[in-house]
Write an enzyme that holds these catalytic residues in place. Structure first.
Site, PDB file in Angstrom:
ATOM      1  CB  CYS A   1      -0.942  -0.006   1.191  1.00 48.26           C
ATOM      2  SG  CYS A   1      -1.934  -1.490   1.246  1.00 48.26           S
TER       3      CYS A   1
ATOM      4  CG  HIS B   1      -3.286   2.890   2.244  1.00 49.80           C
ATOM      5  ND1 HIS B   1      -3.721   2.603   0.975  1.00 49.80           N
ATOM      6  CD2 HIS B   1      -3.399   1.736   2.964  1.00 49.80           C
ATOM      7  CE1 HIS B   1      -4.080   1.323   0.923  1.00 49.80           C
ATOM      8  NE2 HIS B   1      -3.897   0.787   2.112  1.00 49.80           N
TER       9      HIS B   1
ATOM     10  CG  ASN C   1      -6.412  -1.600   1.146  1.00 49.73           C
ATOM     11  OD1 ASN C   1      -5.724  -1.117   0.240  1.00 49.73           O
ATOM     12  ND2 ASN C   1      -5.882  -2.090   2.249  1.00 49.73           N
TER      13      ASN C   1
HETATM   14  N1  ACO Z   1     -17.818  -9.943   9.312  1.00 49.57           N
HETATM   15  C1  ACO Z   1     -18.253 -10.249  10.539  1.00 49.57           C
HETATM   16  N2  ACO Z   1     -17.429 -10.528  11.572  1.00 49.57           N
HETATM   17  C2  ACO Z   1     -16.100 -10.502  11.308  1.00 49.57           C
HETATM   18  C3  ACO Z   1     -15.583 -10.213  10.041  1.00 49.57           C
HETATM   19  C4  ACO Z   1     -16.498  -9.930   9.006  1.00 49.57           C
HETATM   20  N3  ACO Z   1     -16.100  -9.619   7.760  1.00 49.57           N
HETATM   21  N4  ACO Z   1     -14.221 -10.252  10.100  1.00 49.57           N
HETATM   22  C5  ACO Z   1     -13.906 -10.555  11.359  1.00 49.57           C
HETATM   23  N5  ACO Z   1     -15.023 -10.721  12.095  1.00 49.57           N
HETATM   24  C6  ACO Z   1     -15.148 -11.065  13.511  1.00 49.57           C
HETATM   25  C7  ACO Z   1     -13.944 -11.788  14.046  1.00 49.57           C
HETATM   26  O1  ACO Z   1     -14.032 -13.181  13.811  1.00 49.57           O
HETATM   27  C8  ACO Z   1     -14.020 -11.441  15.510  1.00 49.57           C
HETATM   28  O2  ACO Z   1     -14.984 -12.264  16.124  1.00 49.57           O
HETATM   29  P1  ACO Z   1     -14.764 -12.794  17.633  1.00 49.57           P
HETATM   30  O3  ACO Z   1     -14.708 -11.549  18.497  1.00 49.57           O
HETATM   31  O4  ACO Z   1     -15.964 -13.658  17.867  1.00 49.57           O
HETATM   32  O5  ACO Z   1     -13.451 -13.530  17.611  1.00 49.57           O
HETATM   33  C9  ACO Z   1     -14.567 -10.015  15.514  1.00 49.57           C
HETATM   34  O6  ACO Z   1     -15.219  -9.839  14.250  1.00 49.57           O
HETATM   35  C10 ACO Z   1     -13.518  -8.936  15.684  1.00 49.57           C
HETATM   36  O7  ACO Z   1     -12.434  -9.212  14.801  1.00 49.57           O
HETATM   37  P2  ACO Z   1     -11.224  -8.254  14.669  1.00 49.57           P
HETATM   38  O8  ACO Z   1     -10.243  -8.831  13.671  1.00 49.57           O
HETATM   39  O9  ACO Z   1     -10.691  -7.913  16.023  1.00 49.57           O
HETATM   40  O10 ACO Z   1     -11.941  -6.947  14.025  1.00 49.57           O
HETATM   41  P3  ACO Z   1     -11.373  -5.511  13.805  1.00 49.57           P
HETATM   42  O11 ACO Z   1     -12.210  -4.529  14.483  1.00 49.57           O
HETATM   43  O12 ACO Z   1      -9.866  -5.459  14.036  1.00 49.57           O
HETATM   44  O13 ACO Z   1     -11.612  -5.299  12.232  1.00 49.57           O
HETATM   45  C11 ACO Z   1     -10.336  -5.316  10.190  1.00 49.57           C
HETATM   46  C12 ACO Z   1     -10.994  -6.169  11.281  1.00 49.57           C
HETATM   47  C13 ACO Z   1     -11.429  -4.555   9.471  1.00 49.57           C
HETATM   48  C14 ACO Z   1      -9.626  -6.259   9.212  1.00 49.57           C
HETATM   49  C15 ACO Z   1      -9.334  -4.310  10.806  1.00 49.57           C
HETATM   50  O14 ACO Z   1      -8.522  -4.989  11.731  1.00 49.57           O
HETATM   51  C16 ACO Z   1      -8.433  -3.613   9.833  1.00 49.57           C
HETATM   52  O15 ACO Z   1      -8.866  -2.791   9.032  1.00 49.57           O
HETATM   53  N6  ACO Z   1      -7.104  -3.871   9.889  1.00 49.57           N
HETATM   54  C17 ACO Z   1      -6.090  -3.101   9.156  1.00 49.57           C
HETATM   55  C18 ACO Z   1      -6.059  -3.357   7.693  1.00 49.57           C
HETATM   56  C19 ACO Z   1      -4.903  -2.597   7.095  1.00 49.57           C
HETATM   57  O16 ACO Z   1      -4.711  -1.428   7.357  1.00 49.57           O
HETATM   58  N7  ACO Z   1      -4.051  -3.256   6.287  1.00 49.57           N
HETATM   59  C20 ACO Z   1      -2.812  -2.594   5.877  1.00 49.57           C
HETATM   60  C21 ACO Z   1      -2.764  -2.188   4.488  1.00 49.57           C
HETATM   61  S1  ACO Z   1      -3.248  -3.443   3.374  1.00 49.57           S
HETATM   62  C22 ACO Z   1      -1.914  -3.798   2.342  1.00 49.57           C
HETATM   63  O17 ACO Z   1      -0.779  -3.474   2.567  1.00 49.57           O
HETATM   64  C23 ACO Z   1      -2.208  -4.625   1.074  1.00 49.57           C
END
Ligand code: ACO
Length: 332
Positions: free
Chosen positions: A114, A255, A285
């Site tokens: 990214c 980003h 993204n």
């Molecule tokens: N729908 C429903 N529930 C979900 C989903 C979904 N799509 N995905 C995860 N959950 C659940 C999990 O299983 C978890 O359930 P549990 O509590 O029963 O275990 C709960 O939701 C919380 O999961 P988290 O992973 O803690 O959720 P979070 O609030 O962190 O959101 C996300 C996840 C959106 C992926 C976030 O962490 C994020 O945006 N991370 C950063 C992404 C990023 O910036 N990447 C870098 C650049 S990308 C690149 O370089 C190509």
């Protein structure tokens, strides 16, 4: 001495829209969860036969046309992508150069996820300031749908396809010049976000490669925390180093990974809502394409004017990061 100026911007997105409701039919998720946790409402998906270079070419055509620079005067093409047309060779940049009808041009890809666009902007700046090149076409293009696991709800809700391109050219006018670019990386966090299979680090042991071989895997929650910390630190550093107040920034372009990350960084920097550019709701993204696509958005909606100062801020797999202070300096 020559300085490097950002002359133009262009972007392309495929027609097909994949909505949160569409994804809810594919994995156990909902529009409510995706909207609340990421701010994403929909993303674009390239056609089956549409390649990363095809999208890059469409974005590049706009950037070239808007730059006022003749196509034969382009002396370098750089493409930032983690979803190249071919994983080893040829580079996507050489394919884009050929499709654009460029003859004897230096062309290569870089892989910085990214942060890719900030990296290629810094490479273009260095080549121009050294006097080695004059007009460099830089492109971030991604067909992330091709490396996304649509059975993994943790990642498939995030990513989309698209391309952005810009022309960077030499100027003698320091007021037009890119002010500064900061780039960095830390491989300690490599496992937070990776496509673990298929390379020499984890080779296939037969020719029967699984389609899943290069799918992205992510430790989302840990990545989220490092993203907020790194994006904020990076911007504070570049502003302080250049003695620029955040109020002097007309458009802050982080980003586009997750609205909560964008909001947290914008708030930490005391940016107003008007300063922060958000496109993640429409495109998700798009990795290396996300920043030029966001610049193009404000260009096409008429809010980006000549001379205005942009602050770019990126973070991605590697881990990599980068920020840039860039006045928009079109020739026409
Ligand atoms: N729908 C429903 N529930 C979900 C989903 C979904 N799509 N995905 C995860 N959950 C659940 C999990 O299983 C978890 O359930 P549990 O509590 O029963 O275990 C709960 O939701 C919380 O999961 P988290 O992973 O803690 O959720 P979070 O609030 O962190 O959101 C996300 C996840 C959106 C992926 C976030 O962490 C994020 O945006 N991370 C950063 C992404 C990023 O910036 N990447 C870098 C650049 S990308 C690149 O370089 C190509």
């Amino acid at each position: 001495m020559s300085y490097a100026a950002l002359r133009s911007i262009g972007a392309y997105v495929p027609k097909k829209i994949l909505s949160n409701d569409d994804l809810a039919k594919m994995v156990d998720t909902s529009d409510e969860w995706i909207s609340k946790r990421t701010g994403i409402k929909e993303r674009r998906i390239a056609a089956k036969d549409e390649t990363t270079s095809d999208m890059g070419v469409e974005a590049a055509k706009k950037a070239i046309e808007r730059s006022g620079i003749e196509i034969e005067d382009i002396d370098m093409v750089i493409c930032a992508t983690i979803s190249p047309d071919y994983f080893c060779m040829p580079s996507t940049a050489t394919i884009i150069a050929k499709k654009l009808g460029l003859g004897n041009t230096t062309a290569f890809d870089i892989s910085a996820a990214c942060t890719g666009f900030v990296y290629i902007l810094s490479i273009a700046k260095a080549f121009i300031e050294s006097g080695m090149k004059k007009n460099i076409l830089i492109i971030g293009s991604e067909k992330l749908s091709a490396i996304t696991d649509y059975t993994d709800r943790g990642t498939c809700i995030l990513f989309g396809d698209g391309a952005g391109a810009a022309m960077v050219s030499a100027t003698q006018n320091i007021d037009e010049a890119i002010i500064d670019i900061n780039t960095g990386s830390d491989g300690t966090y490599a496992d937070l976000l990776m496509s673990p299979n298929g390379g020499t680090g984890s080779p296939h042991d037969s020719l029967d490669q699984e389609a899943t071989s290069c799918f992205m895997q992510m430790k989302g929650n840990e990545t989220f925390k490092v993203a907020v910390r790194t994006l904020t630190k990076d911007v504070v550093e570049i502003l302080e180093k250049n003695n620029i107040e955040s109020s002097a920034i007309k458009h802050f372009i982080p980003h586009q990974a997750n609205y909560r990350i964008i909001k947290a960084v914008g708030d930490a920097l005391k940016m107003t809502k008007e300063q922060v550019v958000v496109t993640v709701d429409k495109y998700g993204n798009t990795s290396g394409a996300s920043i030029p696509m966001a610049i193009n958005e404000i260009y096409e909606n008429g809010s980006l004017k000549s001379g205005e100062l942009l602050l770019l801020d990126a973070f991605g797999g590697g881990l990599t990061w980068g920020s840039a202070l860039v006045p928009f300096s079109p020739l026409k």
